[in-house]
Design a protein around this motif. Sequence first.
Motif, short mmCIF file in Angstrom:
data_model
loop_
_atom_site.label_atom_id
_atom_site.label_comp_id
_atom_site.label_asym_id
_atom_site.label_seq_id
_atom_site.Cartn_x
_atom_site.Cartn_y
_atom_site.Cartn_z
N PHE A 26 0.85 -1.18 0.00
CA PHE A 26 0.00 0.00 0.00
C PHE A 26 0.89 1.24 0.00
O PHE A 26 1.92 1.27 0.69
CB PHE A 26 -0.91 0.01 1.23
N SER A 27 0.48 2.27 -0.76
CA SER A 27 1.26 3.49 -0.84
C SER A 27 0.34 4.64 -1.23
O SER A 27 -0.77 4.42 -1.72
CB SER A 27 2.38 3.34 -1.87
N ASP A 28 0.83 5.87 -1.02
CA ASP A 28 0.05 7.02 -1.46
C ASP A 28 0.38 7.41 -2.90
O ASP A 28 -0.19 8.33 -3.45
CB ASP A 28 0.25 8.21 -0.51
N THR A 29 1.30 6.68 -3.52
CA THR A 29 1.62 6.87 -4.94
C THR A 29 1.52 5.53 -5.65
O THR A 29 1.82 4.48 -5.07
CB THR A 29 3.06 7.42 -5.12
N PRO A 30 1.11 5.52 -6.91
CA PRO A 30 0.99 4.24 -7.62
C PRO A 30 2.36 3.66 -7.93
O PRO A 30 3.34 4.38 -8.06
CB PRO A 30 0.24 4.61 -8.91
N ASN A 31 2.42 2.35 -8.03
CA ASN A 31 3.66 1.67 -8.36
C ASN A 31 3.90 1.78 -9.86
O ASN A 31 3.05 1.37 -10.66
CB ASN A 31 3.56 0.20 -7.95
N PRO A 32 5.06 2.32 -10.27
CA PRO A 32 5.29 2.47 -11.71
C PRO A 32 5.58 1.16 -12.42
O PRO A 32 5.45 1.06 -13.63
CB PRO A 32 6.51 3.41 -11.78
N HIS A 33 5.95 0.10 -11.68
CA HIS A 33 6.34 -1.17 -12.30
C HIS A 33 5.23 -2.22 -12.27
O HIS A 33 5.42 -3.33 -12.76
CB HIS A 33 7.57 -1.74 -11.59
N ALA A 34 4.12 -1.92 -11.65
CA ALA A 34 3.04 -2.90 -11.56
C ALA A 34 1.70 -2.18 -11.64
O ALA A 34 1.62 -0.97 -11.47
CB ALA A 34 3.12 -3.68 -10.24
N LYS A 35 0.67 -2.95 -11.90
CA LYS A 35 -0.67 -2.39 -11.98
C LYS A 35 -1.14 -2.07 -10.56
O LYS A 35 -1.17 -2.94 -9.68
CB LYS A 35 -1.62 -3.37 -12.64
N SER A 36 -1.49 -0.82 -10.33
CA SER A 36 -1.94 -0.39 -9.02
C SER A 36 -3.45 -0.18 -9.03
O SER A 36 -4.01 0.26 -10.03
CB SER A 36 -1.26 0.93 -8.63
N ILE A 37 -4.07 -0.49 -7.90
CA ILE A 37 -5.50 -0.30 -7.74
C ILE A 37 -5.70 0.85 -6.78
O ILE A 37 -5.10 0.88 -5.70
CB ILE A 37 -6.16 -1.58 -7.19
N GLU A 38 -6.53 1.81 -7.17
CA GLU A 38 -6.77 2.96 -6.30
C GLU A 38 -7.85 2.62 -5.29
O GLU A 38 -8.90 2.10 -5.62
CB GLU A 38 -7.21 4.16 -7.14
N VAL A 39 -7.57 2.92 -4.03
CA VAL A 39 -8.51 2.69 -2.95
C VAL A 39 -8.78 4.04 -2.30
O VAL A 39 -7.86 4.76 -1.93
CB VAL A 39 -7.93 1.71 -1.90
N THR A 40 -10.04 4.41 -2.17
CA THR A 40 -10.39 5.66 -1.53
C THR A 40 -10.76 5.38 -0.08
O THR A 40 -11.61 4.54 0.22
CB THR A 40 -11.58 6.32 -2.24
N LEU A 41 -10.11 6.10 0.82
CA LEU A 41 -10.32 5.88 2.25
C LEU A 41 -10.87 7.13 2.91
O LEU A 41 -10.59 8.25 2.48
CB LEU A 41 -9.00 5.51 2.92
N ASP A 42 -11.62 6.94 3.95
CA ASP A 42 -12.10 8.04 4.75
C ASP A 42 -10.99 8.43 5.73
O ASP A 42 -10.50 7.58 6.48
CB ASP A 42 -13.36 7.62 5.51
#
Length: 182
Positions: free
Chosen positions: A100-116
């Motif tokens: 998990f990170s606040d930036t997408p991974n440039p080497h893999a497909k990242s899924i965006e998760v929106t959190l409260d």
Amino acid sequence: MKYFTYLAISIMVIAVISLFYLKKPDGQTWLSASLISNESQQVKEKVISLSSNALDQAVQGVKQAGDQIVNRISDEPAAANATSNGKIFKWQDETGQWHFSDTPNPHAKSIEVTLDPKDVTIIAAEDTSILNRIPKTLNTSSEQVIPSVFNPDSIKKLFQDTENVKQKLEKRNKEINNLSAL
């Protein structure tokens, strides 16, 4: 022993019952239903007052701790940056471990998760590099078999070792008997 227990209980019951009939010098009985009722009411009131005071103090302590946590979270710039847009990206590496990170991974497909932001708990990352090291004391030779009830080879080895110990003990006993016979 059983009869002694019955006798002891009977004597105690008779002693308590007699307190309802025996009188003090002032003519009052030692025990009465009204006296027991009054005493139990006083004890009940004391317990309620103590428990309500303790409950009030606990509630106040929890409120203060919650306020302090909220203040710390809102004061930390890292927490504000990480949760300002409420977006977290997750991806899975080749071993199946989720990251998990606040930036997408440039080497893999990242899924965006929106959190409260109210539901996010931020903790410092632990140093896990120690888990990747192999301890020096661990002997990984193929000769050493760790006994296990699930490993038939280790069970066979255990029985062989036991038989060897038995033979050595018998041999030593014969030597001791031969020495004592001299």
